[in-house]
Design a protein around this motif. Structure first.
Motif, PDB file in Angstrom:
ATOM      1  N   SER A 162      29.987  16.384  76.219  1.00 37.98           N
ATOM      2  CA  SER A 162      30.462  17.418  77.147  1.00 37.98           C
ATOM      3  C   SER A 162      31.925  17.710  76.846  1.00 37.98           C
ATOM      4  O   SER A 162      32.556  16.994  76.072  1.00 37.98           O
ATOM      5  CB  SER A 162      30.411  16.898  78.581  1.00 37.98           C
ATOM      6  N   PHE A 214      25.826  21.851  75.753  1.00 37.81           N
ATOM      7  CA  PHE A 214      26.057  23.020  76.619  1.00 37.81           C
ATOM      8  C   PHE A 214      25.927  24.342  75.869  1.00 37.81           C
ATOM      9  O   PHE A 214      25.777  25.378  76.480  1.00 37.81           O
ATOM     10  CB  PHE A 214      27.466  22.853  77.221  1.00 37.81           C
ATOM     11  N   ARG A 256      25.833  25.160  84.195  1.00 35.34           N
ATOM     12  CA  ARG A 256      26.660  23.977  84.458  1.00 35.34           C
ATOM     13  C   ARG A 256      25.822  22.692  84.385  1.00 35.34           C
ATOM     14  O   ARG A 256      24.686  22.660  84.841  1.00 35.34           O
ATOM     15  CB  ARG A 256      27.357  24.100  85.816  1.00 35.34           C
ATOM     16  N   GLY A 257      26.414  21.692  83.771  1.00 40.95           N
ATOM     17  CA  GLY A 257      25.688  20.431  83.578  1.00 40.95           C
ATOM     18  C   GLY A 257      24.732  20.485  82.400  1.00 40.95           C
ATOM     19  O   GLY A 257      23.931  19.573  82.186  1.00 40.95           O
ATOM     20  N   GLY A 258      24.833  21.547  81.595  1.00 42.36           N
ATOM     21  CA  GLY A 258      23.838  21.816  80.552  1.00 42.36           C
ATOM     22  C   GLY A 258      23.826  20.855  79.372  1.00 42.36           C
ATOM     23  O   GLY A 258      22.864  20.851  78.593  1.00 42.36           O
ATOM     24  N   SER A 259      24.837  20.014  79.230  1.00 39.01           N
ATOM     25  CA  SER A 259      24.824  19.074  78.101  1.00 39.01           C
ATOM     26  C   SER A 259      23.680  18.070  78.215  1.00 39.01           C
ATOM     27  O   SER A 259      23.178  17.580  77.201  1.00 39.01           O
ATOM     28  CB  SER A 259      26.149  18.315  78.012  1.00 39.01           C
TER      29      SER A 259
HETATM   30  N1  ASP Z   1      30.896  21.042  80.312  1.00 34.24           N
HETATM   31  C1  ASP Z   1      29.773  21.661  80.972  1.00 34.24           C
HETATM   32  C2  ASP Z   1      29.968  21.637  82.477  1.00 34.24           C
HETATM   33  O1  ASP Z   1      30.934  21.078  82.970  1.00 34.24           O
HETATM   34  C3  ASP Z   1      28.468  21.059  80.575  1.00 34.24           C
HETATM   35  C4  ASP Z   1      28.277  19.603  80.928  1.00 34.24           C
HETATM   36  O2  ASP Z   1      29.247  18.879  81.132  1.00 34.24           O
HETATM   37  O3  ASP Z   1      27.126  19.166  80.978  1.00 34.24           O
HETATM   38  O4  ASP Z   1      29.173  22.188  83.183  1.00 34.24           O
END
Ligand code: ASP
Ligand code: ADP
Ligand code: MG
Length: 412
Positions: A41, A137, A152-155
Motif C-alpha cells: 500500500s 491498488f 479505498r482499501g484496494g491493495s
Molecule cells: N492506499 C490505498 C488506500 O489507502 C489502498 C490500500 O491501502 O489498500 O485506500
C-alpha cells in the motif's frame, strides 16, 4: 517451489524504517524457499493526502486524472521496498499495475480487476529468483491504456487477485493488528482474535464496516479458494504468529452462533412523511435512486392509520445523502410526500454468524439488551447470517460492547 503473496498495508510501510522491517519478513520467506510476490500500500495517510489534493485542485475533478494522482502513493513504496530488499542481498524489482499488467474495468476510482498476466513475474521467479514488489491498488484499462484504482482499501484485492493469478499457495495480508477479531479491537478492548473465520462471515463483516479487508478481496478469495491469512507486520520477523485464516465453514470446528460484531458510520437515514399508501409509490421512490446508482439498504414502511398516507424510512450511504435528497426533492410532486427528513448522525451495528441459520431468536435478544440500555432502534434488517440495527451514532461504542458481551464474545 511453494509460492506466496504477501501484502503490507499503509501503517506497515509508513516509514523507511518500517519498510526495512517488512523486508525482513520477506527475506524470511525467501530464505525458507518461497517464490514471493509482495503487494504494498501507500504510506499511511498518503492516499488521504492525495485525494485531498485532487479535491483542492477542482471539486469536480476528472476521475481519470484522480487515479493518476492517487495511484502514485503505491509507486513510491514499491520502489523503496525493492531498494531495501536489494540492499539486503535479496534480488527484487518493482512492478506497477500497468507493467504487469493488471487489467481492470474503466470505472475510475472503483475499478474491478478483469485479468492479470502473471507471466513476467513468473519469469522473474524462474530465471532470477527475483521477488516481485507490486504496487497495490492500481491497474490499467486495456482499451484506453489509462491508469485505474480499485477503491479505498484496494491493495487487499490486488493481493488476493494476484495470488489467484499466480496460483500461489497462500496470501498473507499483513496489517497493524494480528488477525481478524470478534469486533474492531480499537473500540472493544475485550475483543478476541479468531483463529479462523468463514468466507461468508468475513464477507459480511467487511461489507458491514470491518475495514480490515476490502470486501472485494474476500469475494475473490472465496471464489478462487485462495488461502488467505490476516496477520501482523509488527510481529518479530524471525518469529511471526500465524494470524487468522479465512476459510470454508466446514474447516471450523467450534462454531459460535455469533462470530463477530461490525459497525458502519457510513450511513444516512431518510424519512419521507405522508406518502400516499397506494400501489406504485415504493417504485416511484426507489427507481430514481437506483437509476442514479444509489444503494438503498434498510427500508421501513409504517402501517398507516388511515390507509391514505404513510411514512417511509430508508438508509443510503452517507456519501450519497445529498444526491439522494436532491433527487427525491426534485420528484416530490411525482412521488407525493409532504416532507423529507434526513439524519447523518446514525450508525449501523451488525451481528454476524453462520450459526444464525440454525438458531431462532438471536436478534430478538439484542433488541431487548439495547432497549435495557436506553438505545432506540431506528431501523432493522436481517438476513440468513446477520442482522443490523440503525441507531444514533452517539451510542456506537455502547451498542457494540453490549452485543459483544451478549453473545459471549468477550475475552475472559
Ligand atoms: N492506499 C490505498 C488506500 O489507502 C489502498 C490500500 O491501502 O489498500 O485506500
Ligand atoms: P491496512 O492499512 O494494513 O490495510 P486497515 O486500517 O485497512 O489496515 O485495516 C486494519 C484495521 O481494521 C485495524 O487497525 C482495526 O482497527 C480495523 N478493524 C475493524 N474491524 C476489525 C476486526 N473485526 N478485526 C480486526 N481489525 C479490525
Ligand atoms: Mg486496508
Amino acid at each position: 517451489m511453494p509460492r506466496l503473496v504477501m501484502k503490507f498495508g499503509g501503517t506497515s510501510v509508513a516509514t523507511v524504517e518500517r519498510i526495512r522491517n517488512v523486508a525482513r519478513h520477506v527475506k524470511r520467506e525467501v530464505d525458507a524457499g518461497h517464490e514471493v510476490a509482495v503487494v504494498v500500500s501507500a504510506m499511511a495517510g498518503k492516499t488521504n493526502e492525495l485525494v485531498a489534493w485532487c479535491k483542492e485542485a477542482a471539486p469536480l475533478y476528472d476521475p481519470r486524472e484522480y487515479d493518476v494522482v492517487v495511484a502514485s502513493g503505491e509507486q513510491v513504496t514499491s520502489g523503496l521496498l525493492a531498494i531495501v530488499l536489494q540492499e539486503m542481498g535479496v534480488p527484487a524489482r518493482s512492478w506497477q499495475g500497468w507493467q504487469i499488467p493488471i487489467y481492470t474495468s474503466d470505472a475510475h476510482g472503483a475499478a474491478r480487476i478483469a485479468e492479470i498476466d502473471g507471466s513476467g513475474i513468473l519469469r522473474g521467479f524462474a530465471e532470477r529468483r527475483e521477488v516481485a514488489v507490486v504496487s497495490g491498488f492500481q491497474g490499467v484499462h486495456k482499451e484506453t491504456g489509462r491508469i485505474t484504482t480499485l477503491g479505498r482499501g484496494g491493495s487487499d484485492t490486488s493481493a488476493v487477485a494476484l495470488a489467484a493469478a499466480l496460483k500461489a499457495d497462500r496470501c498473507d495480508i499483513y496489517t497493524d493488528v494480528d488477525g481478524v477479531y470478534t469486533t474492531d479491537p480499537r473500540i472493544v478492548k475485550t475483543a478476541r482474535r479468531l483463529d479462523r473465520i468463514a468466507f461468508e462471515e468475513m464477507l459480511e463483516m467487511a461489507s458491514l464496516g470491518a475495514k480490515v479487508l476490502q470486501v472485494r478481496s474476500v469475494e475473490l478469495a472465496m471464489c478462487h479458494g485462495v488461502r488467505t491469512y490476516v496477520r501482523s507486520s509488527f510481529d518479530d520477523p524471525s518469529d511471526p504468529k500465524e494470524g487468522t485464516l479465512i476459510c470454508d465453514e466446514e474447516e471450523i470446528v467450534e462454531q459460535q452462533v455469533v462470530t463477530g460484531i461490525a459497525y458502519s458510520k457510513d450511513e444516512a437515514q431518510i424519512t419521507l412523511r405522508n406518502v400516499a399508501d397506494k400501489p406504485g409509490v415504493a417504485a416511484a421512490i426507489f427507481m430514481p435512486l437506483a437509476e442514479a446508482n444509489i444503494n438503498v439498504d434498510m427500508i421501513i414502511q409504517v402501517v398507516s392509520d388511515d390507509s391514505v398516507t404513510t411514512d417511509i424510512t430508508f438508509t443510503v450511504p452517507a456519501a450519497e445523502f445529498e444526491r439522494a435528497r436532491k433527487i427525491l426533492e426534485d420528484q416530490q410532486k411525482a412521488i407525493g410526500f409532504s416532507s423529507l427528513q434526513g439524519a447523518t448522525d446514525v450508525v449501523k451495528v451488525s451481528a454476524i454468524g453462520v450459526g444464525m441459520r440454525s438458531h431462532a431468536g438471536v436478534a430478538a435478544k439484542a433488541f431487548r439488551a439495547l432497549a435495557d440500555r436506553g438505545i432506540n432502534i431506528r431501523a432493522i434488517t436481517t438476513s440468513e447470517i446477520k442482522f443490523s440495527v440503525l441507531i444514533d451514532a452517539a451510542y456506537t461504542e455502547l451498542a457494540v460492547r453490549t452485543l459483544h458481551s451478549l453473545y459471549g464474545l468477550d475475552r475472559i
